[in-house]
Each structure stands twice: as C-alpha cells, then as structure tokens.
Scaffold this motif. Structure first.
Motif, short mmCIF file in Angstrom:
data_model
loop_
_atom_site.label_atom_id
_atom_site.label_comp_id
_atom_site.label_asym_id
_atom_site.label_seq_id
_atom_site.Cartn_x
_atom_site.Cartn_y
_atom_site.Cartn_z
N LYS A 312 8.86 5.98 -4.74
CA LYS A 312 9.94 5.17 -5.32
C LYS A 312 10.05 3.88 -4.53
CE LYS A 312 13.46 7.44 -2.48
NZ LYS A 312 14.74 8.20 -2.48
N PRO A 313 10.74 2.87 -5.08
CA PRO A 313 10.98 1.64 -4.31
C PRO A 313 11.78 1.94 -3.05
CG PRO A 313 11.40 1.28 -6.63
CD PRO A 313 11.21 2.76 -6.47
N GLY A 314 11.57 1.11 -2.04
CA GLY A 314 12.29 1.31 -0.79
C GLY A 314 11.54 0.66 0.36
N VAL A 315 11.97 0.94 1.58
CA VAL A 315 11.36 0.35 2.76
C VAL A 315 10.22 1.26 3.24
CG1 VAL A 315 11.72 -0.38 5.14
CG2 VAL A 315 13.50 -0.80 3.41
N TYR A 316 9.06 0.67 3.40
CA TYR A 316 7.88 1.39 3.90
C TYR A 316 7.32 0.64 5.11
CZ TYR A 316 7.88 4.01 -0.49
OH TYR A 316 8.22 4.81 -1.54
N GLN A 330 -6.85 -10.51 18.61
CA GLN A 330 -5.76 -11.36 19.11
C GLN A 330 -4.50 -11.19 18.28
OE1 GLN A 330 -6.44 -15.51 20.62
NE2 GLN A 330 -5.33 -16.07 18.76
N SER A 331 -4.66 -11.14 16.95
CA SER A 331 -3.49 -11.01 16.08
C SER A 331 -3.91 -10.42 14.74
CB SER A 331 -2.82 -12.37 15.85
OG SER A 331 -3.71 -13.26 15.18
N VAL A 332 -2.91 -9.86 14.04
CA VAL A 332 -3.11 -9.31 12.69
C VAL A 332 -1.98 -9.81 11.81
CG1 VAL A 332 -3.40 -7.24 11.28
CG2 VAL A 332 -4.19 -7.24 13.66
N GLU A 333 -2.31 -10.19 10.59
CA GLU A 333 -1.31 -10.62 9.62
C GLU A 333 -1.41 -9.75 8.37
OE1 GLU A 333 -1.16 -15.34 9.78
OE2 GLU A 333 -3.20 -14.55 9.99
N VAL A 334 -0.28 -9.65 7.66
CA VAL A 334 -0.21 -8.83 6.45
C VAL A 334 0.35 -9.68 5.31
CG1 VAL A 334 1.02 -6.90 5.36
CG2 VAL A 334 -0.02 -6.61 7.61
N SER A 335 -0.22 -9.47 4.12
CA SER A 335 0.28 -10.14 2.91
C SER A 335 0.58 -9.08 1.85
CB SER A 335 -0.77 -11.12 2.36
OG SER A 335 -0.35 -11.65 1.11
N THR A 336 1.66 -9.28 1.11
CA THR A 336 2.00 -8.39 0.01
C THR A 336 1.88 -9.09 -1.34
OG1 THR A 336 4.36 -8.92 0.24
CG2 THR A 336 3.53 -7.00 1.45
N ASP A 337 1.36 -10.33 -1.32
CA ASP A 337 1.23 -11.09 -2.58
C ASP A 337 -0.18 -11.66 -2.73
OD1 ASP A 337 1.25 -13.06 -0.64
OD2 ASP A 337 3.15 -13.95 -1.26
N TRP A 363 7.92 -3.23 5.13
CA TRP A 363 7.82 -3.81 3.79
C TRP A 363 8.88 -3.17 2.89
CZ3 TRP A 363 4.37 -1.60 -0.48
CH2 TRP A 363 4.42 -2.41 -1.64
N ALA A 364 9.71 -4.00 2.32
CA ALA A 364 10.70 -3.53 1.35
C ALA A 364 10.12 -3.68 -0.04
CB ALA A 364 12.00 -4.32 1.49
N TRP A 365 9.64 -2.60 -0.62
CA TRP A 365 9.03 -2.65 -1.95
C TRP A 365 10.11 -2.57 -3.02
CZ3 TRP A 365 7.19 1.78 -5.34
CH2 TRP A 365 6.50 1.29 -6.46
N ASP A 366 10.10 -3.56 -3.91
CA ASP A 366 11.13 -3.66 -4.95
C ASP A 366 10.75 -2.97 -6.25
OD1 ASP A 366 9.17 -5.33 -5.93
OD2 ASP A 366 10.37 -7.16 -5.82
N GLY A 367 9.61 -2.28 -6.27
CA GLY A 367 9.19 -1.59 -7.48
C GLY A 367 8.33 -2.42 -8.40
N GLN A 368 8.07 -3.67 -8.03
CA GLN A 368 7.21 -4.53 -8.82
C GLN A 368 5.77 -4.43 -8.33
OE1 GLN A 368 8.54 -6.37 -11.50
NE2 GLN A 368 10.31 -5.10 -10.93
N ALA A 369 4.83 -4.79 -9.18
CA ALA A 369 3.42 -4.77 -8.80
C ALA A 369 3.20 -5.68 -7.59
CB ALA A 369 2.55 -5.21 -9.97
N ALA A 370 2.36 -5.24 -6.67
CA ALA A 370 2.09 -6.01 -5.45
C ALA A 370 0.63 -5.80 -5.05
CB ALA A 370 3.03 -5.57 -4.33
N THR A 371 0.09 -6.74 -4.28
CA THR A 371 -1.27 -6.62 -3.75
C THR A 371 -1.21 -6.78 -2.24
OG1 THR A 371 -2.25 -7.51 -5.78
CG2 THR A 371 -3.62 -7.50 -3.81
N LEU A 372 -1.61 -5.73 -1.53
CA LEU A 372 -1.51 -5.69 -0.07
C LEU A 372 -2.85 -6.09 0.55
CD1 LEU A 372 0.37 -2.29 0.41
CD2 LEU A 372 1.32 -4.55 -0.13
N GLN A 373 -2.76 -6.91 1.60
CA GLN A 373 -3.95 -7.34 2.34
C GLN A 373 -3.61 -7.44 3.83
OE1 GLN A 373 -4.91 -11.17 0.61
NE2 GLN A 373 -6.20 -10.27 -0.97
#
Length: 421
Positions: A312-316, A330-337, A363-373
């Motif tokens: 379900k939607p929520g914080v993950y 050195q560093s890691v970045e995350v994208s949800t779009d 990540w607070a998922w709002d229940g909409q389609a997303a692409t994680l990278q």
C-alpha cells in the motif's frame, strides 16, 4: 447406512494395496513438508519454547546450521550443462555488507574440483631469480593480510544491454558478492623469488578441469594482489577455489583464478582463450578491446526491486548496494522519477577500497506510478552512466562490463518490474 458389498480375496488385496499406497504417499508428503532448506536442519516447533528444553550443545555435529526458517539460496543459470555455468547471489535478502560464503555467486568452466590441500602446491616461475614451489602450509606460515573486497563477474547484468530481461535483482545483478578475504600478498612471494627487471605480466593458472588461465599485469599484482586461503573467517569453500585462489581487488571475476596452482612471470601477456575469444569487449566498429580488467562504478536498488509488491502507499526505505573497482564509493544518489531529480542516499558502512557499501533513502510513496534508480560516484570522480550514455560509447555488440543505471518501475498497484527508462 451404505450397503457393504462382499469382496473377494483379490479385491481385498487390491484394496489393502491401495490403502498402503495412500499411507505411503501421506508419509512421503509429511516428510517432504518437514524438509529443511539447504544449510538447515528441520526441528519440530513447540507450542511454547519456554515449556520444554531446547537442543543440547553440538547437536549439529560441531559445525552450525542456519535456521530452518531462512530459505535464501543461490539460483542457477539456464545452461546446457552445470559443469560450465554460474549461480546468482540473492542480493535482496542479504543482511549487512558481507555475503555469506554459502551464498557467494559461482562461475565454473569445468566443474568444482576436489583438491587435497596437503598435496597442492603453488609454483612461481618464469622471469624470476629463483623459481619456487609453495605448499599451502608454507603460505600459511607467511605474513598475512585480511581485507574486505567484492568480486563481480564481468558478465554481471549482461542480459540487460538490449532490453530489460531478467525478472529479479538476483538475476540482473547477482554475479556480485563481498567477502572478507585472508591470504598472502603477491608482493611477499615476489620478494621470495626475485623478479627480473623486464617482468611485466603474470600468467595465473588454476587446477580445475578447464585449467583456467589469465594474464595479469604485474603492477596490479604488486599493488594489492593476494593469494587467498581464507574467506569470512574460515577456509575457502571448494566452489570458491579451495585451497587457494587469486584475489585481485576491483578486477573482473574471471581473473581471480580459483584452485590456483601456477604463476608464470613474463614480459608480455599470454593471449589465452579467456582474454581473446572470451572476456573482451566488442566495440561498435567490430573491433575487440582487450584487457578491460577493472570493474566500473555501479549500484543497484535491492528494495524495492523487480518481482516485489508494495502492499500500500506509505513511507518505505529504499535500500541498495554500490561498488567500484576503481576505489572507494564516494556517494550514492537515488531518484524516484526516472532520473529527473536526484537526492543523496545515506551510506550505512565505512567505504573501503574495492568494497561494496550499503545505502538507504526514505521514500514516501503516494500510490502513483514511479521509476526508481540509483547512481554512484567513486573517489576518482567517475559517475555511473545511464544506459543511453553506455550504449553511445560501447554500442550493443558487447557482453561484458555493463554498469549502467538500473531502473525499477513501481506500478500503481504496487507491483515492481524491470524496465529501461
């Protein structure tokens, strides 16, 4: 009441046999239900473990087993034979930064040999002052080092060049494992035999049925190459090269010769099968690039990843692994779009040279389609490329050294799949 027919002797025998068969099937099914996963032993579960004694010490024979409720295993590639094939580490189930020895990925070219360490020797010869043989006992008496490093097969993620193919992160990225290795530095052996001035390359040879050989630059061997005999606090597993394997931090897995038996010093590479017809990078113009030995910076999100379902939607908490054969992450970045915007991830463990790190990002998922990278940057400033950048540089003829950003699509119903974005 139902009327009972009178049965003849033959019918009675058939009926009894049928009953016995059904009973045998029931017993077999019960035993199958009690079977424990590999590495575990089945025990009956009491209603209340505080009301009865547990098992006595050494009930497992003196070498521990994992819980019967832990089921993670390596999975096998679909190949015509299991003698020259590979298995994948279950990255999504890994806890912490080290891979259990029993879940370390495998790659074999002639099966797993059985070698008696008391009869095994390592020969160092060629362009040296004095050729020498070293027994396993000899090596264990020498000064040792213990270091954490990953090993990644250069074919890791090879299915993803042209289109998204694999169904889980275990299969897309599971030819990667991290262990704590113990052994003798090659530089220690070099001092024992003495290297000639013109020495530039070393042929490493294994004692398996494939007699695996690779040419290694001597500069790499002298900097941090190791003859390992220990892994994660115990002897190497047979499938990991027992009793000796070459360890070359940051280099492609095929060069980490298992069941190591010979090191021949030379002034040139040996141009073996594994570095000419295999383990080369076919470029867009059809030419093959040789000796692409160092693994590039790479990362992957292990949760959520393909074939998972968010309820379900929520914080993950997005979780993953990052690594580089060029040095420390050195560093890691995350994208949800799909890479439009990026935010920094938290690195959970101290970054070490040529070693994986764990990362996480809320990540607070709002229940909409997303692409994680995810993408990582190593200490040299190298940034993990997008797939488009990698294909533009390397084309689609290649098989090895795919280190592009991985995309996972999260659908509105919570299902996660492998995509190119």
């Amino acid at each position: 009441m139902r009327p009972q027919a009178k049965l003849g002797r033959r019918q009675l025998l058939l009926s009894a046999a049928s009953t016995l068969g059904a009973s045998a099937l029931a017993v077999g099914a019960a035993r199958a239900a009690e079977a424990a996963p590999p590495g575990a032993v089945h025990y009956d579960v009491p209603e209340d473990p505080t009301k009865e004694q547990g098992r006595p010490l050494l009930a497992d024979g003196g070498y521990g087993t994992r819980s019967q409720f832990e089921t993670e295993v390596r999975v096998k590639a679909k190949n015509p034979t299991d003698l020259t094939s590979w298995t994948f580490t279950p990255l999504a189930a890994q806890i912490g930064n080290l891979t259990p020895s029993g879940l370390h990925f495998e790659r074999h070219h002639g099966g797993i040999p059985t070698i008696d360490p008391a009869r095994h020797e390592l020969i160092v010869h060629g362009m040296v002052g004095t050729a020498k043989k070293f027994s396993v006992a000899d090596l264990k008496r020498m000064p040792s080092v213990t270091r954490k490093h990953f090993i990644e097969c250069s074919g890791n993620t090879l299915t993803e060049w042209a289109k998204p193919t694999a169904k889980t992160v275990q299969v897309t990225h599971g030819l990667l494992s991290t262990s704590e290795w113990t052994g003798v530095l090659f530089s220690t052996l070099a001092r024992e035999v003495g290297l000639k001035d013109a020495a530039l390359w070393v042929l490493a040879e294994g004692a398996d049925a494939a007699v695996m050989t690779r040419s290694i630059p001597i500069e790499k061997l002298l900097s941090d190459g190791m003859i390992a005999y220990g892994q994660n606090g115990e002897a190497l597993r047979p499938e990991q090269g027992y009793p000796l394997r070459l360890l070359l931090p940051g280099y492609e897995g095929n060069t980490h010769i298992k069941w190591l038996r010979r090191l021949q010093v030379s002034d040139r590479p040996f141009m073996t099968r594994e570095e000419t017809s295999k383990y080369t990078d076919l470029m867009p113009d059809g030419r093959a690039k040789l000796f692409t030995l160092q693994m590039g910076a790479k990362s992957v999100i292990t949760f959520p990843s393909a074939d998972m379902m968010l309820p379900k939607p929520g914080v993950y908490e997005i979780k993953g692994i990052a690594w580089s054969g060029r040095g420390r992450v050195q560093s890691v970045e995350v994208s949800t779009d799909a890479g439009k915007t990026w935010r920094p991830a938290n690195i959970e463990n101290a970054a070490e040279p040529m070693c994986t790190v764990r990362f996480n990002c809320p990540w607070a998922w709002d229940g909409q389609a997303a692409t994680l990278q995810s993408r990582c940057t190593d200490e040299t400033g190298y940034v993990q490329p997008t797939r488009e950048e990698l294909v533009r540089l390397r084309g689609l003829n290649s098989v090895y050294h795919y280190n592009a950003i991985q995309s996972w699509a999260v659908a509105a119903d919570g299902g996660v799949s492998n995509v190119h974005a």
